[in-house]
Design an enzyme around this catalytic site. Sequence first.
Site, PDB file in Angstrom:
ATOM      1  N   ARG A 228       0.801  -1.245  -0.042  1.00  0.00           N
ATOM      2  CA  ARG A 228      -0.160   0.085   0.142  1.00  0.00           C
ATOM      3  C   ARG A 228       0.724   1.221   0.093  1.00  0.00           C
ATOM      4  O   ARG A 228       1.643   1.191   0.660  1.00  0.00           O
ATOM      5  CB  ARG A 228      -0.847   0.072   1.212  1.00  0.00           C
ATOM      6  CG  ARG A 228      -2.089  -0.853   1.102  1.00  0.00           C
ATOM      7  CD  ARG A 228      -3.052  -0.548  -0.138  1.00  0.00           C
ATOM      8  NE  ARG A 228      -4.413  -1.106   0.021  1.00  0.00           N
ATOM      9  CZ  ARG A 228      -4.566  -1.999  -1.029  1.00  0.00           C
ATOM     10  NH1 ARG A 228      -3.457  -2.414  -1.928  1.00  0.00           N
ATOM     11  NH2 ARG A 228      -5.656  -2.611  -1.100  1.00  0.00           N
ATOM     12  N   HIS A 276      -0.841   0.325  -9.885  1.00  0.00           N
ATOM     13  CA  HIS A 276      -1.737  -0.808  -9.111  1.00  0.00           C
ATOM     14  C   HIS A 276      -2.408  -2.039  -9.959  1.00  0.00           C
ATOM     15  O   HIS A 276      -3.597  -2.376  -9.855  1.00  0.00           O
ATOM     16  CB  HIS A 276      -2.972   0.001  -8.409  1.00  0.00           C
ATOM     17  CG  HIS A 276      -3.261  -0.651  -7.107  1.00  0.00           C
ATOM     18  ND1 HIS A 276      -3.806  -0.073  -6.103  1.00  0.00           N
ATOM     19  CD2 HIS A 276      -3.561  -2.136  -6.863  1.00  0.00           C
ATOM     20  CE1 HIS A 276      -4.309  -0.851  -4.912  1.00  0.00           C
ATOM     21  NE2 HIS A 276      -3.941  -1.950  -5.657  1.00  0.00           N
TER      22      HIS A 276
HETATM   23  P1  NAP Z   1      -2.619 -10.717   5.116  1.00  0.00           P
HETATM   24  O1  NAP Z   1      -2.584 -12.212   4.851  1.00  0.00           O
HETATM   25  O2  NAP Z   1      -3.534 -10.082   6.061  1.00  0.00           O
HETATM   26  O3  NAP Z   1      -1.109 -10.489   5.601  1.00  0.00           O
HETATM   27  C1  NAP Z   1      -0.610  -9.263   6.308  1.00  0.00           C
HETATM   28  C2  NAP Z   1       0.590  -9.260   6.708  1.00  0.00           C
HETATM   29  O4  NAP Z   1       1.321  -8.185   7.305  1.00  0.00           O
HETATM   30  C3  NAP Z   1       0.720 -10.368   8.035  1.00  0.00           C
HETATM   31  O5  NAP Z   1       1.873 -11.207   7.864  1.00  0.00           O
HETATM   32  C4  NAP Z   1       0.768  -9.539   9.085  1.00  0.00           C
HETATM   33  O6  NAP Z   1       1.276 -10.096  10.364  1.00  0.00           O
HETATM   34  C5  NAP Z   1       1.542  -8.327   8.602  1.00  0.00           C
HETATM   35  N1  NAP Z   1       1.087  -7.310   9.539  1.00  0.00           N
HETATM   36  C6  NAP Z   1       0.060  -6.470   9.733  1.00  0.00           C
HETATM   37  N2  NAP Z   1       0.303  -5.383  10.507  1.00  0.00           N
HETATM   38  C7  NAP Z   1       1.533  -5.533  10.868  1.00  0.00           C
HETATM   39  C8  NAP Z   1       2.393  -4.733  11.873  1.00  0.00           C
HETATM   40  N3  NAP Z   1       1.860  -3.728  12.499  1.00  0.00           N
HETATM   41  N4  NAP Z   1       3.739  -5.134  12.028  1.00  0.00           N
HETATM   42  C9  NAP Z   1       4.299  -6.171  11.613  1.00  0.00           C
HETATM   43  N5  NAP Z   1       3.507  -7.098  10.468  1.00  0.00           N
HETATM   44  C10 NAP Z   1       2.198  -6.652  10.166  1.00  0.00           C
HETATM   45  O7  NAP Z   1      -2.801  -9.793   3.571  1.00  0.00           O
HETATM   46  P2  NAP Z   1      -2.275 -10.123   2.332  1.00  0.00           P
HETATM   47  O8  NAP Z   1      -3.173 -11.075   1.820  1.00  0.00           O
HETATM   48  O9  NAP Z   1      -0.726 -10.901   2.318  1.00  0.00           O
HETATM   49  O10 NAP Z   1      -2.004  -9.002   1.670  1.00  0.00           O
HETATM   50  C11 NAP Z   1      -1.180  -7.981   2.037  1.00  0.00           C
HETATM   51  C12 NAP Z   1      -1.591  -6.598   1.439  1.00  0.00           C
HETATM   52  O11 NAP Z   1      -1.214  -6.681   0.037  1.00  0.00           O
HETATM   53  C13 NAP Z   1      -3.017  -6.199   1.432  1.00  0.00           C
HETATM   54  O12 NAP Z   1      -3.483  -5.903   2.362  1.00  0.00           O
HETATM   55  C14 NAP Z   1      -3.218  -5.438   0.435  1.00  0.00           C
HETATM   56  O13 NAP Z   1      -2.731  -3.953   0.871  1.00  0.00           O
HETATM   57  C15 NAP Z   1      -1.936  -5.426  -0.725  1.00  0.00           C
HETATM   58  N6  NAP Z   1      -2.341  -5.782  -1.854  1.00  0.00           N
HETATM   59  C16 NAP Z   1      -2.010  -5.316  -2.916  1.00  0.00           C
HETATM   60  C17 NAP Z   1      -2.526  -5.593  -4.258  1.00  0.00           C
HETATM   61  C18 NAP Z   1      -2.133  -5.095  -5.713  1.00  0.00           C
HETATM   62  O14 NAP Z   1      -2.441  -5.146  -6.695  1.00  0.00           O
HETATM   63  N7  NAP Z   1      -1.179  -4.019  -5.344  1.00  0.00           N
HETATM   64  C19 NAP Z   1      -3.018  -6.937  -4.380  1.00  0.00           C
HETATM   65  C20 NAP Z   1      -3.776  -7.502  -3.357  1.00  0.00           C
HETATM   66  C21 NAP Z   1      -3.204  -7.108  -2.198  1.00  0.00           C
HETATM   67  P3  NAP Z   1       0.589 -11.239  10.977  1.00  0.00           P
HETATM   68  O15 NAP Z   1       0.949 -12.323  10.120  1.00  0.00           O
HETATM   69  O16 NAP Z   1       1.409 -11.657  12.327  1.00  0.00           O
HETATM   70  O17 NAP Z   1      -0.808 -11.146  11.122  1.00  0.00           O
END
Ligand code: NAP
Length: 313
Positions: A228, A276
């Site tokens: 993000r 994006h």
């Molecule tokens: P997810 O499964 O919810 O994973 C988020 C990760 O971030 C988890 O490992 C979490 O830790 C960690 N995290 C969150 N807050 C934190 C903090 N304060 N300190 C340290 N680690 C933290 O999400 P995801 O499915 O992998 O997706 C990640 C992000 O990718 C999405 O939120 C979205 O913003 C982005 N995204 C972008 C696109 C694009 O096209 N650019 C597409 C899809 C998604 P824990 O494991 O301990 O909970």
Amino acid sequence: MPSPTILFAAKSEKWAEYEPALRMALQKAGVDTTGLTTEADPAEVDYIIYAPNSGLQDFTPFTRAKAVLSLWAGVEDIVGNETITMPLARMVDYGLTQGMLEFVMGHVLRYHLMIDDFLAGQDGVWRPNLVPPLARDRKVTILGLGVLGAAAAQSLARIGFDVAGWSRSPKSIEGIACYHGEDGLFDAMRHAEILVTLLPDTAATRGLINQTTLAALPHGAKIINPGRGSLIEDAALLAALDTGKIAAATLDVFTIEPLPASHPYWRHPRVTVTPHIASATRAETASETIAENIRRGEAGETLLHLVDRAAGY
Ligand code: NAP
């Protein structure tokens, strides 16, 4: 059992793409599709398939809805909506995960193999000493070891990269040096010749990549941000690019999207802007996740990929 009313609340142009995919996935999951619709009396709706840009903001009239099922992986525009009192699930599916690991792999390999140097050096000068190291001698850190970060980390480790990752809670992933919490952040940053940020946008992650954390990276590190835009303090990154502390950045997400044409990122010779597109939600695979959650809802089972509202993701 009466068929559930399933409201598709996304931009109207998405319906033509999603309707056949949703009907097929719902049928496969054994859910009656008679009630799949783009218009319904809110009081009659059982499930809301939701995109935040649909315009729907007030969920109060959906008095019997069993769940809001987001089509998007990032939920920063939804978690704060206090009218969503029913369970909220986010999008996790094969297409998003595969798309993201392809994007990360491609851009990491570009930096690792110094492809930009070769593109810039098509000038008749033979430079035999410009040899990239093997992947095992290249350190990559992924901030965020969730669904997407863990998949990207494992793919990179599989082809030999020396991979570290960082998350909020402790993790153990084979082949990955896992760090967590505030203390682990700087260890993870110090490891990153190439840094990939796959964190959600929450109060705790906003501005995480700033002057202080950038200083912990090895000199000449490269950054890939498909997470993000809010994760990065733009002025700090631009300053670090100008000193050479950061050698290059590939940025897919921004605080303001579309990224304004006047933004310095567009003009910076060592910044690559992608609009994006790192990983899109695709109707075919997303519909399978939606259908499985509706099947679960109808069977009284716990839904998959529920959002932790307190954590914000
Ligand atoms: P997810 O499964 O919810 O994973 C988020 C990760 O971030 C988890 O490992 C979490 O830790 C960690 N995290 C969150 N807050 C934190 C903090 N304060 N300190 C340290 N680690 C933290 O999400 P995801 O499915 O992998 O997706 C990640 C992000 O990718 C999405 O939120 C979205 O913003 C982005 N995204 C972008 C696109 C694009 O096209 N650019 C597409 C899809 C998604 P824990 O494991 O301990 O909970």
